[in-house]
Design a protein around this motif. Structure first.
Motif, PDB file in Angstrom:
ATOM      1  N   GLU A   9       0.840  -1.184   0.000  1.00  0.00           N
ATOM      2  CA  GLU A   9       0.000   0.000   0.000  1.00  0.00           C
ATOM      3  C   GLU A   9       0.884   1.247   0.000  1.00  0.00           C
ATOM      4  OE1 GLU A   9      -3.013   0.023   2.979  1.00  0.00           O
ATOM      5  OE2 GLU A   9      -3.736  -1.993   2.486  1.00  0.00           O
ATOM      6  N   PRO A  10       0.467   2.327  -0.654  1.00  0.00           N
ATOM      7  CA  PRO A  10       1.302   3.538  -0.695  1.00  0.00           C
ATOM      8  C   PRO A  10       1.385   4.226   0.659  1.00  0.00           C
ATOM      9  CG  PRO A  10      -0.829   3.939  -1.712  1.00  0.00           C
ATOM     10  CD  PRO A  10      -0.781   2.473  -1.417  1.00  0.00           C
ATOM     11  N   LEU A  11       2.592   4.664   0.988  1.00  0.00           N
ATOM     12  CA  LEU A  11       2.807   5.549   2.139  1.00  0.00           C
ATOM     13  C   LEU A  11       3.125   6.924   1.566  1.00  0.00           C
ATOM     14  CD1 LEU A  11       5.032   3.326   4.480  1.00  0.00           C
ATOM     15  CD2 LEU A  11       2.557   3.670   4.570  1.00  0.00           C
ATOM     16  N   VAL A  12       2.119   7.761   1.453  1.00  0.00           N
ATOM     17  CA  VAL A  12       2.250   9.007   0.703  1.00  0.00           C
ATOM     18  C   VAL A  12       3.018  10.049   1.518  1.00  0.00           C
ATOM     19  CG1 VAL A  12       0.998  10.868  -0.437  1.00  0.00           C
ATOM     20  CG2 VAL A  12       0.134   8.530  -0.561  1.00  0.00           C
ATOM     21  N   ASN A  18       8.912   4.625   3.952  1.00  0.00           N
ATOM     22  CA  ASN A  18       9.133   3.794   2.764  1.00  0.00           C
ATOM     23  C   ASN A  18      10.530   3.185   2.747  1.00  0.00           C
ATOM     24  OD1 ASN A  18       6.613   3.896   1.304  1.00  0.00           O
ATOM     25  ND2 ASN A  18       7.010   6.068   0.994  1.00  0.00           N
ATOM     26  N   GLY A  46       5.251   7.679  -2.642  1.00  0.00           N
ATOM     27  CA  GLY A  46       3.863   7.541  -3.043  1.00  0.00           C
ATOM     28  C   GLY A  46       3.636   8.262  -4.356  1.00  0.00           C
ATOM     29  N   TYR A 206       1.053  -1.267  -6.726  1.00  0.00           N
ATOM     30  CA  TYR A 206       0.477  -0.958  -5.423  1.00  0.00           C
ATOM     31  C   TYR A 206      -0.822  -1.731  -5.215  1.00  0.00           C
ATOM     32  CZ  TYR A 206       3.380   3.244  -4.642  1.00  0.00           C
ATOM     33  OH  TYR A 206       4.406   4.123  -4.418  1.00  0.00           O
ATOM     34  N   ASP A 210      -4.807   5.640  -1.833  1.00  0.00           N
ATOM     35  CA  ASP A 210      -4.395   6.917  -1.257  1.00  0.00           C
ATOM     36  C   ASP A 210      -5.596   7.863  -1.354  1.00  0.00           C
ATOM     37  OD1 ASP A 210      -4.419   7.778  -3.950  1.00  0.00           O
ATOM     38  OD2 ASP A 210      -2.283   7.416  -4.183  1.00  0.00           O
ATOM     39  N   SER A 211      -5.382   9.141  -1.261  1.00  0.00           N
ATOM     40  CA  SER A 211      -6.505  10.080  -1.271  1.00  0.00           C
ATOM     41  C   SER A 211      -7.111  10.275  -2.656  1.00  0.00           C
ATOM     42  CB  SER A 211      -6.052  11.438  -0.722  1.00  0.00           C
ATOM     43  OG  SER A 211      -5.046  11.999  -1.553  1.00  0.00           O
ATOM     44  N   GLU A 214      -7.586   4.147  -5.972  1.00  0.00           N
ATOM     45  CA  GLU A 214      -7.558   2.799  -5.412  1.00  0.00           C
ATOM     46  C   GLU A 214      -6.770   1.933  -6.380  1.00  0.00           C
ATOM     47  OE1 GLU A 214     -10.532  -0.839  -3.963  1.00  0.00           O
ATOM     48  OE2 GLU A 214     -11.371   1.005  -4.819  1.00  0.00           O
ATOM     49  N   TYR A 215      -5.800   1.207  -5.863  1.00  0.00           N
ATOM     50  CA  TYR A 215      -4.875   0.452  -6.706  1.00  0.00           C
ATOM     51  C   TYR A 215      -5.263  -1.032  -6.755  1.00  0.00           C
ATOM     52  CZ  TYR A 215      -2.314   4.775  -6.335  1.00  0.00           C
ATOM     53  OH  TYR A 215      -1.975   6.103  -6.375  1.00  0.00           O
TER      54      TYR A 215
END
Length: 279
Positions: A9-12, A18, A46, A206, A210-211, A214-215
């Protein structure tokens, strides 16, 4: 060769998080006997950042995060490919880039994404300078294999994969950030690229959201015979094998590159027939 594809999952906006996660994933990849860990597009920061944050987080190819990735690779004796925002021209330009560091920590390649997807890519990143030619699609030797790179949307264009194939690629590594409503890429296009070019395609995506997006997950290794070693929708370290004997057997059975009539042409140029037809 054994690959590890890090579907996460992305860590923006969280470089430290990361990098810490890359350390853990590299350790897991090493324990699984992997030679190369591939992480998603824009992994370091991200993907969906916006122009202002992308510029603020961007680093040069030899920046502090690159040095930390190199140290992680050397510590675990695992090569790492990862996406990051590359600062260029004194920090006034930024590119969507994939870096490749070998298992000793030496940096062998930085590839800039050629095909920008939608408004977000075009807003966040600057156009690639100069004419798009074969030199924008390098193939490098590594551990007896020839490696090429495409980032996400790049692999959806057959011309890029074919250019890498005619340059000798055995494997195309694809750090990606593909959305959940674009499963046709994983289901149809990746095995097609592998078969029509007689090479492997490794796709590290991913999952989660994120905002903005959806991946879709479904990271995979697509083989030249069309077989897929496939991840699911959630976080996973997918381990997959490349086999030289199978690759050569498939190329002998399906000689598409030998039998093709048309050569890849630069943008704006006409396609030219390659006659006489080889036998």
């Amino acid at each position: 060769m054994r690959l590890a594809l890090g579907q996460v999952e992305p860590l923006v906006g969280d470089k430290a998080g990361n990098l810490q996660r890359a350390e853990a994933l590299a350790g897991q990849a090493a324990e699984a006997g992997a030679d190369l860990l591939i992480l998603p597009e824009m992994y370091l920061t991200g993907y969906a950042l916006g122009r202002e944050q992308t510029l603020a987080l961007a680093e040069p190819a030899d920046g502090p995060s690159a040095q930390e990735i190199a140290a992680i690779a050397a510590k675990h004796s695992v090569a790492i490919m990862y996406g990051y925002p590359e600062a260029a021209t004194g920090g006034t330009e930024v590119f969507n880039t994939a870096g490749f560091v070998d298992s000793t920590g030496d940096r062998l390649l930085d590839y800039r994404k050629l095909h920008y997807f939608g408004d977000l890519d075009r807003d966040q990143f600057d156009p690639i300078p100069g004419e798009i030619t074969a030199s924008c699609c390098p193939v490098i030797p590594w551990r007896g294999w020839q490696l090429g790179v495409g980032i996400c949307y790049d692999i959806e264009f057959p011309e890029l994969a074919r250019q890498l194939a005619v340059s000798g690629a055995d494997l195309i590594c694809v750090p990606t950030a593909n959305m959940v409503d674009c499963d046709h890429v994983q289901e149809l296009l990746l095995p097609a690229r592998a078969v029509e070019n007689q090479l492997y395609v490794a796709y590290a995506n991913y999952c989660g959201a994120d905002s903005v997006f959806e991946y879709g997950g479904l990271s995979q290794l697509a083989a030249p015979g069309g077989q897929q070693t496939l991840a699911g929708r959630g976080e996973q370290l997918l381990i997959a094998e490349l086999d030289r004997q199978s690759l050569e057997a498939s190329r002998a059975e399906n000689p598409y590159l030998r039998d093709r009539l048309f050569q890849v042409a630069p943008r704006g140029a006409e396609m030219t027939a390659n006659f006489p037809h080889s036998s």
